[in-house]
Design a protein around this motif. Structure first.
Motif, PDB file in Angstrom:
ATOM      1  N   ARG A  37       0.839  -1.206   0.000  1.00  0.00           N
ATOM      2  CA  ARG A  37       0.000   0.000   0.000  1.00  0.00           C
ATOM      3  C   ARG A  37       0.868   1.248   0.000  1.00  0.00           C
ATOM      4  O   ARG A  37       0.612   2.192  -0.754  1.00  0.00           O
ATOM      5  N   ALA A  74       1.055   3.916  -3.183  1.00  0.00           N
ATOM      6  CA  ALA A  74       0.726   5.317  -2.928  1.00  0.00           C
ATOM      7  C   ALA A  74       1.896   6.234  -3.277  1.00  0.00           C
ATOM      8  O   ALA A  74       1.708   7.297  -3.884  1.00  0.00           O
ATOM      9  N   ILE A 110       0.672   9.294   4.024  1.00  0.00           N
ATOM     10  CA  ILE A 110       0.108   7.982   3.669  1.00  0.00           C
ATOM     11  C   ILE A 110      -0.261   7.189   4.917  1.00  0.00           C
ATOM     12  O   ILE A 110      -1.308   6.532   4.964  1.00  0.00           O
TER      13      ILE A 110
END
Length: 415
Positions: free
Chosen positions: A92, A96, A259
């Protein structure tokens, strides 16, 4: 012309002292020789290691930053148990960052699948370092291929069963054969070799692709949990040429905090590691080694300096009547002073050159006898000669000054 004449005569007197008092002069020069040998050997070794370190850093990339759970170089004031609670770099984070970062030339997600056994027919290799990487690996690491090619976009995205192997693996599994196009077994699956890394040899940081097998990340994630802590997941980012590593680091820190939704008052829960951290730590170590070399060599040079001063005082005593004759014929005080001072410098230069000669022979023995390349560069040679000259001036000044102050009448009568 006077300077050259004085220098020539001083060398003649110095060699004459060596010839007439071999044992005494040899023992006196031994300190200078050992001191110069010690100091220059330490500097040459440090320069060699520093050069190898720079080669390792260049291979990793001076503008490359590694996003990891653990920091390089110790924990500082931050409790170790807080590092244990940090999350690993994950897919992830990678996805990102890939979509938002602007200063990166390439960004790669990488995991090390530990040491594995590779098989090809009846041949096998144990302990191969297997890694799985996303497509931009070639933009974040410096490497060359001796045969074959790198992954295509389609192979990386689809997780094709292909791999790139190191030179040692290719030699072990396919002796006297071409490796590309052949299938080997790894992680219980067959994968096709599409490329072979050029041989590198292990560097100062222990980084080498010779025993490495590289798989596409999307192939490996179907077999293992690539986000597991046991595989040490990391995100590797290399900055663009127009940005400094500090610029890249600053943007990465801001993006990672965004993030992971880290509040402004909270600490980072990730580490941004750079090769400059390693080189800085090793530079500190090299600095300590340099100081140790100066201390050990300095004591030897100090003893040698006292020996040279002793020789010069004896030389003044033995040539007192000659000094008186020279003065009676019109020789100035500075001429007498320079004559003995140059003689002291000449003696120290002889000792220093012997020391440098021994260092040079040692580098040849290390290079051709043990395959360890040690560089004796021009800077170290100049340093050795300069130290010899300085010690010659210091140890020869007072005897030369004493000789210059002698009364010519008393000096002629002294014999």
């Amino acid at each position: 012309m006077l300077f050259l004449k004085l220098f020539k005569e001083s060398f003649i007197f110095a060699f004459d002292a060596l010839r007439q008092n071999r044992t005494r002069t040899f023992l006196s020069l031994l300190g200078i020789t050992i001191g110069i040998f010690t100091i220059i050997t330490v500097f040459a070794a440090v320069d060699t290691f520093r050069g190898n370190l720079q080669t390792s850093v260049d291979k990793l990339g001076s503008k490359t930053i590694y996003i990891q759970k653990w920091p390089w170089g110790g924990f500082g004031d931050y409790p170790w148990w807080k590092y244990m609670q940090r999350p690993n770099a994950n897919l992830r984070d990678y996805e990102a960052l890939k979509g938002r970062i602007t200063t990166a030339e390439g960004i790669c997600f990488q995991v090390g699948l530990s040491n594995r056994t590779l098989k090809y027919k009846s041949n096998s290799i144990e302990g191969a370092r297997v890694s799985a990487v996303s497509h931009d690996y070639d933009k974040t690491w410096n490497f060359d291929l001796s045969e074959g090619r790198y992954y295509t976009d389609n192979e990386s995205n689809s997780g094709a069963p292909v791999c790139i192997i190191g030179a040692d693996i290719a030699e072990g599994l396919f002796p006297n054969q071409t490796a590309t196009g052949k299938d080997i077994k790894v992680l219980g699956r067959k994968v096709q070799v599409i490329g072979v890394f050029a041989r590198e040899g292990e560097d100062l940081l222990g980084v080498s692709s010779d025993n490495t097998l590289l798989l596409p990340l999307n192939f490996a994630r179907n077999l293992v949990d690539v986000e597991s802590d046991r595989y040490g997941p990391q995100i590797t980012v290399r900055g663009k040429d127009q940005y400094s590593v500090e610029d890249v680091e600053s943007e990465l820190r801001g993006l990672m905090r965004s993030i992971r939704s880290i509040r402004p008052a909270d600490d980072d829960n990730f580490a941004l590691n750079k090769t400059t951290i390693l080189s800085g730590q090793l530079d500190q170590l090299f600095g300590i080694v340099n100081i140790a070399g100066w201390i050990i060599g300095g004591f030897s040079i100090l003893v040698g300096g006292f020996g040279i001063a002793n020789i010069m005082f004896v030389s003044v005593k033995e040539r007192t009547n000659i000094i008186g004759i020279q003065k009676s014929l019109g020789a100035k005080n500075y001429f007498i002073l320079m004559q003995f001072l140059f003689e002291a410098i000449a003696l120290c230069l002889i000792g220093g050159l012997i020391g440098l000669g021994i260092v040079y022979l040692a580098t040849l023995v290390a290079t051709y006898g043990f395959d360890v390349k040690i560089v004796l560069d021009r800077g170290n040679i100049i340093r050795g000669i300069s130290i010899s000259v300085i010690i010659g001036v210091i140890s020869g000044f007072w005897p030369a000054f004493s000789a210059a102050r002698l009364d010519p009448v008393e000096a002629i009568r002294s014999k």
